[in-house]
Design an enzyme around this catalytic site. Structure first.
Site, PDB file in Angstrom:
ATOM      1  N   HIS A  11       0.823  -1.207   0.000  1.00  0.00           N
ATOM      2  CA  HIS A  11       0.000   0.000   0.000  1.00  0.00           C
ATOM      3  C   HIS A  11       0.857   1.257   0.000  1.00  0.00           C
ATOM      4  O   HIS A  11       2.023   1.229   0.386  1.00  0.00           O
ATOM      5  CB  HIS A  11      -0.903   0.036   1.245  1.00  0.00           C
ATOM      6  CG  HIS A  11      -0.151   0.200   2.530  1.00  0.00           C
ATOM      7  ND1 HIS A  11       0.645  -0.777   3.069  1.00  0.00           N
ATOM      8  CD2 HIS A  11      -0.031   1.265   3.367  1.00  0.00           C
ATOM      9  CE1 HIS A  11       1.200  -0.346   4.183  1.00  0.00           C
ATOM     10  NE2 HIS A  11       0.814   0.902   4.382  1.00  0.00           N
ATOM     11  N   ASP A  55       0.299   5.089   1.885  1.00  0.00           N
ATOM     12  CA  ASP A  55      -0.443   5.433   3.093  1.00  0.00           C
ATOM     13  C   ASP A  55      -1.643   6.330   2.803  1.00  0.00           C
ATOM     14  O   ASP A  55      -1.527   7.318   2.062  1.00  0.00           O
ATOM     15  CB  ASP A  55       0.469   6.175   4.078  1.00  0.00           C
ATOM     16  CG  ASP A  55       1.550   5.266   4.650  1.00  0.00           C
ATOM     17  OD1 ASP A  55       1.255   4.085   4.889  1.00  0.00           O
ATOM     18  OD2 ASP A  55       2.677   5.745   4.834  1.00  0.00           O
ATOM     19  N   ARG A  90       5.864   7.070  14.196  1.00  0.00           N
ATOM     20  CA  ARG A  90       5.729   7.541  12.809  1.00  0.00           C
ATOM     21  C   ARG A  90       5.093   8.913  12.726  1.00  0.00           C
ATOM     22  O   ARG A  90       4.111   9.203  13.412  1.00  0.00           O
ATOM     23  CB  ARG A  90       4.858   6.553  12.019  1.00  0.00           C
ATOM     24  CG  ARG A  90       4.796   6.878  10.532  1.00  0.00           C
ATOM     25  CD  ARG A  90       3.911   5.943   9.773  1.00  0.00           C
ATOM     26  NE  ARG A  90       2.512   6.260   9.990  1.00  0.00           N
ATOM     27  CZ  ARG A  90       1.481   5.561   9.494  1.00  0.00           C
ATOM     28  NH1 ARG A  90       1.730   4.470   8.775  1.00  0.00           N
ATOM     29  NH2 ARG A  90       0.256   5.927   9.717  1.00  0.00           N
ATOM     30  N   HIS A 147       4.546   0.158   0.043  1.00  0.00           N
ATOM     31  CA  HIS A 147       5.364  -0.562   1.015  1.00  0.00           C
ATOM     32  C   HIS A 147       4.533  -1.643   1.700  1.00  0.00           C
ATOM     33  O   HIS A 147       3.304  -1.671   1.582  1.00  0.00           O
ATOM     34  CB  HIS A 147       5.997   0.400   2.026  1.00  0.00           C
ATOM     35  CG  HIS A 147       5.016   1.229   2.793  1.00  0.00           C
ATOM     36  ND1 HIS A 147       4.412   2.347   2.265  1.00  0.00           N
ATOM     37  CD2 HIS A 147       4.538   1.112   4.053  1.00  0.00           C
ATOM     38  CE1 HIS A 147       3.605   2.877   3.162  1.00  0.00           C
ATOM     39  NE2 HIS A 147       3.653   2.145   4.266  1.00  0.00           N
TER      40      HIS A 147
HETATM   41  C1  SIN Z   1       3.195   1.412   7.543  1.00  0.00           C
HETATM   42  O1  SIN Z   1       2.529   0.797   6.735  1.00  0.00           O
HETATM   43  O2  SIN Z   1       3.224   2.639   7.546  1.00  0.00           O
HETATM   44  C2  SIN Z   1       4.009   0.659   8.564  1.00  0.00           C
HETATM   45  C3  SIN Z   1       5.254   0.099   8.002  1.00  0.00           C
HETATM   46  C4  SIN Z   1       5.989  -0.733   9.010  1.00  0.00           C
HETATM   47  O3  SIN Z   1       5.581  -0.818  10.175  1.00  0.00           O
HETATM   48  O4  SIN Z   1       7.005  -1.316   8.646  1.00  0.00           O
END
Ligand code: SIN
Length: 278
Positions: A102, A104, A273, A258
């Site tokens: 995906h 974000d 994050r 990602h």
């Molecule tokens: C995400 O999808 O933003 C998380 C990625 C992760 O935890 O590695």
């Protein structure tokens, strides 16, 4: 490839990703260093830093050098600071946030331009993150497919990953809104997106948020969407990042997808994050 004077830039794979050295992210960075980091992000789409110490106020200060902080609409944080998301997996969790390919928060009218993920606590092994280059995903399509997709929009929604119907809170420690007042956010975006800084075309669909093509049903859309979901993460478009405590990944959410790999079932993984508004 661009010259860098303040930072070092070591590509980690042929298609995407570079490790940045020579910078302490928590410092007050001068404009030249910030512009070199931004250039490295544009060149490599995801950049990695090692051995950093990033208290939340410095994490937010670093993020602000690239744009406004984005407030995620769905995380149930139980905290006053809505600009930071903590992604936690604990032993026993059967799911983690982001365990499918995906970009974000693409159900927003203006999705975030990027995200900066800092590892507080990670397993000795496992819990890596994969990234894939969506310029290459677009450029390697046939001319016929490019022409077909070039005029299409796809509808994105957060219905699979938030709200009471999603069921995600029963499976994982990172909780999202699941109250009865929650309503899905739905937005159509062009399937082929023009990156506002590079001017290059990239594929802009993903298997978490993209539901169907505008004007078509899910069943009608599925054959082509499923083809694109498979195509967009071909191994030669990807890199894989192995986390250590103090590692940072900073990705350009406009031209990458990602995937958080959920392969370590006994360990804690705790990430901090921020996201940068689009
Ligand atoms: C995400 O999808 O933003 C998380 C990625 C992760 O935890 O590695």
């Amino acid at each position: 490839m661009a010259e860098y004077n303040r930072i070092t830039v070591e590509p980690v794979a042929g298609a995407i990703g570079a490790e940045i050295g020579g910078v302490n992210v928590a410092d007050e960075l001068d404009d030249t260093t910030v512009s070199e980091i931004r250039r490295a992000l544009l060149d490599h789409l995801v950049i990695f830093f090692r051995d950093q110490t990033l208290p939340v106020d410095r994490h937010k200060a670093f993020t602000r050098r690239f744009g406004n902080l984005f407030v995620h609409p769905n995380y149930q944080l139980g905290q006053e600071d809505k600009e930071t998301v903590y992604l936690l997996r604990k032993p026993g969790d059967t799911s983690v946030a982001g365990e499918r390919w995906h970009a974000d928060t693409t159900m927003m009218e203006t999705p975030p331009m990027g995200a900066i993920l800092y590892a507080l606590d990670v397993p000795d092994y496992g819990g890596d993150t994969l990234f894939a280059n969506q310029y290459l995903a677009y450029e390697t399509l046939s001319e016929g497919m490019k022409e077909l997709l070039g005029t299409m929009k796809a509808v994105h929604s957060d219905i699979r990953v938030a709200g009471p119907q999603s069921g995600v809170n029963a499976k994982r420690s990172s909780q999202v809104r699941s109250d009865a007042d929650w309503r899905p956010t739905v937005q159509a975006h062009p399937v082929v997106r023009l990156h506002p800084e590079s001017g290059r075309k990239c594929l802009f669909v993903n298997s978490i948020y993209t539901m169907h093509f505008e004007g078509m049903t899910e069943a009608e859309s599925a054959p082509i969407l499923n083809y694109l979901f498979d195509h967009q993460c071909r191994p030669e478009f990807t890199c894989r990042f192995r986390w250590k405590p103090g590692s940072i990944a900073f990705w350009d959410n406009r031209c990458t997808v990602h995937f958080a790999i959920h392969d370590n079932h006994d360990a804690v993984r705790h990430m901090q994050r921020t996201q940068i508004a689009g």
